[in-house]
Scaffold this motif. Structure first.
Motif, short mmCIF file in Angstrom:
data_model
loop_
_atom_site.label_atom_id
_atom_site.label_comp_id
_atom_site.label_asym_id
_atom_site.label_seq_id
_atom_site.Cartn_x
_atom_site.Cartn_y
_atom_site.Cartn_z
N ALA A 277 0.84 -1.20 0.00
CA ALA A 277 0.00 0.00 0.00
C ALA A 277 0.87 1.24 0.00
CB ALA A 277 -0.93 0.00 1.21
N SER A 278 0.52 2.22 -0.81
CA SER A 278 1.34 3.43 -0.93
C SER A 278 1.08 4.43 0.19
CB SER A 278 1.09 4.10 -2.29
OG SER A 278 -0.26 4.48 -2.41
N ILE A 279 0.01 4.23 0.95
CA ILE A 279 -0.30 5.15 2.05
C ILE A 279 -0.56 4.35 3.32
CG2 ILE A 279 -1.24 6.94 0.55
CD1 ILE A 279 -4.05 5.99 1.57
N SER A 280 -0.51 5.03 4.44
CA SER A 280 -0.79 4.41 5.73
C SER A 280 -2.27 4.59 6.08
CB SER A 280 0.07 5.05 6.82
OG SER A 280 -0.35 6.40 7.02
N ALA A 281 -2.72 3.85 7.06
CA ALA A 281 -4.10 3.99 7.53
C ALA A 281 -4.35 5.40 8.04
CB ALA A 281 -4.39 2.95 8.61
N ASP A 282 -3.36 6.00 8.71
CA ASP A 282 -3.53 7.36 9.24
C ASP A 282 -3.79 8.37 8.13
OD1 ASP A 282 -3.38 6.71 11.91
OD2 ASP A 282 -1.23 7.11 12.06
N GLN A 283 -3.23 8.14 6.95
CA GLN A 283 -3.46 9.08 5.84
C GLN A 283 -4.91 9.07 5.39
OE1 GLN A 283 0.30 7.68 3.72
NE2 GLN A 283 -0.03 9.70 2.81
N LEU A 284 -5.61 7.97 5.60
CA LEU A 284 -7.04 7.92 5.26
C LEU A 284 -7.87 8.83 6.16
CD1 LEU A 284 -7.63 4.11 4.58
CD2 LEU A 284 -7.51 5.96 2.89
N LEU A 285 -7.31 9.22 7.30
CA LEU A 285 -8.02 10.09 8.24
C LEU A 285 -7.83 11.58 7.96
CD1 LEU A 285 -7.35 8.23 11.60
CD2 LEU A 285 -9.58 8.62 10.53
N LEU A 286 -7.03 11.92 6.95
CA LEU A 286 -6.77 13.33 6.65
C LEU A 286 -7.97 13.93 5.91
CD1 LEU A 286 -3.05 13.06 5.51
CD2 LEU A 286 -3.92 13.82 7.73
N PRO A 287 -8.66 14.89 6.53
CA PRO A 287 -9.83 15.48 5.89
C PRO A 287 -9.45 16.35 4.69
CG PRO A 287 -9.42 16.55 8.00
CD PRO A 287 -8.42 15.45 7.86
#
Length: 194
Positions: free
Chosen positions: A107-117
């Protein structure tokens, strides 16, 4: 039914060649981001075959789906009342990340990046805002990160938008189920989960 920032909608899915039935599914449309989402997994849907008196069956199906509008919009209000701690938001994001990216190592991003509004209005800690940020980032893609090529070199990459209706429907419904479970854990079981 509307609740200020969002409205109930009926999502119509249809095969362009008539080989599959019409599907009508309850959804919620957010005005702030012009983003729609599927609601629930076991309610708010109807199917109509492309045979016989399809026109009147489609109208009847629309009324069937509309019966769940109040329940879904009440669930939205309940989700807005559920405050999530940061660790709860991160647990939600990890589950969503695992749904979206089968191979966690690639995956190119982390789970925390999905939380960025993506907008100021979504910088709240309630379940509804968290759910919508995760849903939009998961479906629309566009987050920037890094991957490794076969030789181990890092290269820039961005997540792709989910374009397939089947994958979008599956992800949206899984996200709704996760939100229902988070509400239940927090002591606010939703009407749609009953």
């Amino acid at each position: 039914m509307t609740s200020g920032d969002e409205a109930h909608e009926i999502i119509l899915i249809n095969a362009h060649d008539g080989t599959a039935s019409y599907q009508m599914i309850s959804g919620v449309f957010r005005f702030v981001c012009a983003n729609g989402l599927f609601a629930g997994d076991t309610f708010g849907q109807a199917k109509v075959m492309h045979s016989g008196d399809a026109e009147s069956k489609v109208i009847d199906a629309a009324y069937t789906v509309l019966e769940d509008a109040d329940r879904i919009m009440n669930d939205v209000q309940e989700m807005k009342a559920v405050e999530l701690h940061r660790d709860e938001q991160q647990a939600f994001a990890k589950a969503v990340h695992a749904l979206r990216f089968e191979d966690q190592e690639k995956a190119s991003i982390s789970a925390d990046q999905l939380l960025l509004p993506r907008r100021y209005e979504d910088r709240r800690g309630d379940l509804w805002s968290t759910f919508n940020v995760l849903q939009e980032n998961t479906i629309k893609g566009g987050q920037r990160g890094y991957t490794r090529d076969t030789e181990g070199h890092r290269r820039r990459a961005s997540t792709r938008e989910v374009r397939g209706i089947d994958q979008s429907k599956a992800l949206n419904r899984a996200l709704w189920t996760l939100a229902e479970e988070m509400a239940r854990i927090k002591g606010a079981p939703l009407a749609s989960a009953a």
